[in-house]
Design an enzyme around this catalytic site. Sequence first.
Site, short mmCIF file in Angstrom:
data_model
loop_
_atom_site.label_atom_id
_atom_site.label_comp_id
_atom_site.label_asym_id
_atom_site.label_seq_id
_atom_site.Cartn_x
_atom_site.Cartn_y
_atom_site.Cartn_z
N ASP A 10 0.85 -1.20 0.00
CA ASP A 10 0.00 0.00 0.00
C ASP A 10 0.88 1.24 0.00
OD1 ASP A 10 -2.47 1.50 0.16
OD2 ASP A 10 -1.95 1.96 2.22
N SER A 11 0.30 2.35 -0.40
CA SER A 11 1.04 3.61 -0.37
C SER A 11 1.43 3.95 1.07
CB SER A 11 0.16 4.72 -0.95
OG SER A 11 -1.07 4.76 -0.26
N TYR A 42 -0.77 8.50 -2.50
CA TYR A 42 -0.70 8.33 -3.95
C TYR A 42 -1.93 8.94 -4.65
CZ TYR A 42 3.01 4.67 -3.97
OH TYR A 42 4.17 3.96 -3.87
N GLY A 43 -3.00 9.15 -3.85
CA GLY A 43 -4.32 9.49 -4.39
C GLY A 43 -4.37 10.61 -5.41
N CYS A 73 -4.30 -1.31 -2.31
CA CYS A 73 -4.43 0.14 -2.47
C CYS A 73 -5.26 0.34 -3.73
CB CYS A 73 -3.04 0.75 -2.63
SG CYS A 73 -3.05 2.50 -3.07
N ASN A 74 -6.35 1.05 -3.59
CA ASN A 74 -7.22 1.26 -4.76
C ASN A 74 -6.54 2.09 -5.82
OD1 ASN A 74 -10.18 0.25 -4.29
ND2 ASN A 74 -9.38 0.91 -2.33
N THR A 75 -5.80 3.11 -5.39
CA THR A 75 -5.15 4.00 -6.35
C THR A 75 -4.13 3.22 -7.18
OG1 THR A 75 -5.44 5.74 -4.71
CG2 THR A 75 -4.01 6.23 -6.56
N GLU A 158 -5.04 10.00 8.28
CA GLU A 158 -3.59 10.05 8.53
C GLU A 158 -3.26 10.97 9.71
OE1 GLU A 158 -0.74 9.03 6.22
OE2 GLU A 158 -2.12 7.54 5.42
N CYS A 192 -11.57 2.91 -0.82
CA CYS A 192 -10.25 3.39 -0.42
C CYS A 192 -9.93 2.70 0.89
CB CYS A 192 -10.26 4.91 -0.24
SG CYS A 192 -8.73 5.53 0.48
N THR A 193 -8.71 2.24 0.99
CA THR A 193 -8.33 1.44 2.16
C THR A 193 -8.37 2.21 3.48
OG1 THR A 193 -6.06 2.01 1.62
CG2 THR A 193 -6.87 -0.11 0.84
N HIS A 194 -8.33 3.55 3.41
CA HIS A 194 -8.37 4.36 4.63
C HIS A 194 -9.80 4.54 5.17
CE1 HIS A 194 -4.26 5.41 3.87
NE2 HIS A 194 -4.22 6.32 4.81
N1 DGL Z 1 -4.40 3.43 -0.15
C1 DGL Z 1 -4.99 4.46 -0.97
C2 DGL Z 1 -6.22 3.92 -1.68
O1 DGL Z 1 -6.80 2.91 -1.31
C3 DGL Z 1 -5.34 5.69 -0.18
C4 DGL Z 1 -4.16 6.46 0.27
C5 DGL Z 1 -3.45 7.21 -0.82
O2 DGL Z 1 -4.04 8.11 -1.45
O3 DGL Z 1 -2.31 6.89 -1.04
O4 DGL Z 1 -6.65 4.53 -2.64
#
Ligand code: DGL
Length: 276
Positions: A10-11, A42-43, A73-75, A158, A192-194
């Site tokens: 993940d990012s 990363y978003g 990570c979705n991004t 975060e 999104c994982t967050h």
């Molecule tokens: N892990 C990212 C996601 O699921 C979210 C955090 C990011 O933007 O890096 O999209």
Amino acid sequence: MKKGKIGIFDSGYGGLTVMRSIVDVLPEYDYLYFGDNARAPYGNRSFDTVYHYTLECVNWLFDEGCDLVILACNTASAKALRQIQQVDLPKRNDHKRVLGVIRPTTESIGEYSESGVVGVLGTAGTVASESYPKEIAKFYPSVLVEQEACPMWVYLVEHNQMVGEGADYFVKQHVDRILTRNPKIDTLLLACTHYPLLMETIKKFVPSSIRLVTQGGIVAEKLQDYLVRHSEIESGLIRGGKREFVTTDDASTFDLQASLFFGESLLARHIEIGAH
Ligand code: DGL
């Protein structure tokens, strides 16, 4: 042949919510978690940047003995997975595999909705990639997908601002926006994982008639199914129950924040990668 670990990428911290669900369902394997915290989030980054960062981290996980890497990570799944699977993996000529979180989610999301209208909440990058509408259309052609980018939500998490005035403001803003755009939405996917960490606040502004879907459980279940169907991969995995964590940023900061996402304390080690 040397056996391998499962890498989870993940990012930053978010992938730990996915890893939590995966290790709950599949505790027997060895896992190596990689958080690219030094370059997160990363978003809002470009396709090219997300692809290059992700590839670098995936290659690192391969070099560390991971045979199967999950982009939790979705991004990264939206912007890098296809190219890695179609261009980079074939060049390697080995048995390494990379999977993402979008496909497992889109394969089952239609089952949650009765109205046939699904809302997707994600980062700006995930939304702009159109990955969710495109993938959902393959499995559920009649399902209508509404998307909403929630750029501030990752920052709220975060910075440990999951509840309170700030969280209320930004969560309500995006929830209202997507539900006003299409009042027929009966399912909201937290893509999104967050976002699962914001659940308490999200629930304040989403009517109880609307289903809130998180990805961790879905991804874990689909991974379990994937390993049953791909015994050639499953048989090459180490069954030691070991869990390791690495971060490209400060390890002690990671440990503090990570326990929030993973639900238990952990000890990460710092690694250097690329140019930050
Ligand atoms: N892990 C990212 C996601 O699921 C979210 C955090 C990011 O933007 O890096 O999209």
